[in-house]
Design an enzyme around this catalytic site. Structure first.
Site, PDB file in Angstrom:
ATOM      1  N   VAL A 136       0.837  -1.206   0.000  1.00  0.00           N
ATOM      2  CA  VAL A 136       0.000   0.000   0.000  1.00  0.00           C
ATOM      3  C   VAL A 136       0.870   1.254   0.000  1.00  0.00           C
ATOM      4  O   VAL A 136       0.596   2.218  -0.722  1.00  0.00           O
ATOM      5  CB  VAL A 136      -0.968   0.001   1.200  1.00  0.00           C
ATOM      6  CG1 VAL A 136      -1.756   1.305   1.258  1.00  0.00           C
ATOM      7  CG2 VAL A 136      -1.931  -1.185   1.114  1.00  0.00           C
ATOM      8  N   SER A 184       2.332   1.741  -3.476  1.00  0.00           N
ATOM      9  CA  SER A 184       1.302   2.181  -4.426  1.00  0.00           C
ATOM     10  C   SER A 184       0.886   3.621  -4.162  1.00  0.00           C
ATOM     11  O   SER A 184       0.701   4.406  -5.097  1.00  0.00           O
ATOM     12  CB  SER A 184       0.088   1.249  -4.361  1.00  0.00           C
ATOM     13  OG  SER A 184      -0.619   1.389  -3.144  1.00  0.00           O
ATOM     14  N   GLU A 185       0.733   3.998  -2.892  1.00  0.00           N
ATOM     15  CA  GLU A 185       0.276   5.347  -2.591  1.00  0.00           C
ATOM     16  C   GLU A 185       1.290   6.402  -3.029  1.00  0.00           C
ATOM     17  O   GLU A 185       0.910   7.458  -3.559  1.00  0.00           O
ATOM     18  CB  GLU A 185      -0.016   5.487  -1.092  1.00  0.00           C
ATOM     19  CG  GLU A 185      -1.309   4.831  -0.652  1.00  0.00           C
ATOM     20  CD  GLU A 185      -2.532   5.424  -1.327  1.00  0.00           C
ATOM     21  OE1 GLU A 185      -2.634   6.673  -1.398  1.00  0.00           O
ATOM     22  OE2 GLU A 185      -3.390   4.657  -1.794  1.00  0.00           O
ATOM     23  N   LEU A 186       2.579   6.133  -2.830  1.00  0.00           N
ATOM     24  CA  LEU A 186       3.574   7.106  -3.265  1.00  0.00           C
ATOM     25  C   LEU A 186       3.678   7.136  -4.783  1.00  0.00           C
ATOM     26  O   LEU A 186       3.873   8.194  -5.381  1.00  0.00           O
ATOM     27  CB  LEU A 186       4.936   6.800  -2.629  1.00  0.00           C
ATOM     28  CG  LEU A 186       5.027   7.092  -1.127  1.00  0.00           C
ATOM     29  CD1 LEU A 186       6.430   6.847  -0.602  1.00  0.00           C
ATOM     30  CD2 LEU A 186       4.606   8.516  -0.802  1.00  0.00           C
ATOM     31  N   MET A 187       3.518   5.993  -5.430  1.00  0.00           N
ATOM     32  CA  MET A 187       3.539   5.973  -6.888  1.00  0.00           C
ATOM     33  C   MET A 187       2.335   6.696  -7.474  1.00  0.00           C
ATOM     34  O   MET A 187       2.430   7.346  -8.517  1.00  0.00           O
ATOM     35  CB  MET A 187       3.573   4.533  -7.400  1.00  0.00           C
ATOM     36  CG  MET A 187       4.908   3.854  -7.277  1.00  0.00           C
ATOM     37  SD  MET A 187       4.912   2.235  -8.116  1.00  0.00           S
ATOM     38  CE  MET A 187       6.668   1.838  -8.038  1.00  0.00           C
TER      39      MET A 187
END
Length: 266
Positions: free
Chosen positions: A32, A35-38
């Site tokens: 997570v 994914s959140e930083l991407m």
């Protein structure tokens, strides 16, 4: 709209519009976080192949923490906003060396991870730990503008957050937010985005012609080999953006100058 009506609508839209994503299939906190930083300033379709390649090379926090930053930046190449890669690398090191490899599950500790603001911390608590931690981001704004703020000229994120607190499904917060995200994305694709009304919304500046564009070009060149400043300038046909771009990368610790040559920070 009453809370019960809203929840019924959100669950209906969630079923109709659900999108498969690898960080939904496996909601471990590390996935997570990656994914959140991407996903910050980047579309889901662009992120998925990058996420899969990243996880293949760095399957957990320790693999990422032990890798040189240069390798992380090389794999990140193409996503832009390269400081996110550095934040992710620093977060992995913090988890491994300060938290003994155990991903923090308390909101304040999650918020203390490098590059993690309130929205990202809320997303981590929600998606990784299935905790009802209300947060606001662009898709969430779109949904709540559509159903609770019709006719408003401007809306503060505090007002939206208060409405999220009123309507969140406390039994199934993770799935509730997935439904919000998918419905919000659908609304935006169909012309219903009104994020400009939000006082907390900042429109992404154009890449073309920006210093950010040259920063990305410098990073791409340095993924191949180190160069002198003059070589970099020639390779990029440098204009007035080159100096502030290079100085910014040096200041942010993304590149380093050693013996007259510039290279990705190791």
């Amino acid at each position: 709209m009453k809370r019960e009506e809203f929840l019924e609508l959100i669950w209906q839209k969630g079923d109709e519009l659900y999108r498969e994503m690898p960080w939904r299939t496996d909601t471990r906190p590390y996935y997570v976080l990656v994914s959140e930083l991407m996903l910050q300033q980047t579309q889901v379709d662009r992120v998925i192949p990058k996420f899969e390649a990243f996880i293949k090379r760095f399957p957990d926090e320790r693999h990422l923490a032990d890798a040189p930053l240069a390798e992380v930046l090389t794999l990140w190449n193409g996503l832009g906003y390269n400081r996110r890669a550095k934040f992710l690398h620093e977060s992995a090191r913090k988890i491994v060396y300060e938290y003994q490899g155990i991903f923090p599950s308390e909101y304040d500790q999650v918020l203390d991870l490098p590059g993690v603001g309130k929205g990202t911390a809320g997303a981590l608590m929600t998606y990784a730990f299935n905790t009802a931690q209300p947060f606001v981001e662009t898709n969430v704004r779109t949904v709540y503008f559509q159903h609770f703020f019709e006719g408003y000229d401007t809306v503060d994120d505090k007002e939206i957050l208060a409405k999220v607190v009123e309507t969140i499904d406390h039994e199934h917060p993770r799935a509730f937010y997935w439904a919000l995200m998918d419905y919000g994305s659908w609304l935006k694709r169909h012309g219903a985005s009104r994020n400009a009304l939000s006082r907390g919304y900042k429109k992404q500046s154009p890449l073309k012609g920006s210093v950010r564009e040259v920063r990305g070009q410098i990073i791409r060149q340095l993924t191949e080999t180190s160069m002198t400043e003059m070589q970099l300038k020639r390779q990029l046909s440098a204009d007035e953006r080159f100096e502030p771009a290079l100085l910014g990368l040096l200041r942010d610790g993304l590149v380093t100058r050693t013996n007259g040559r510039i290279h990705l920070t190791k």
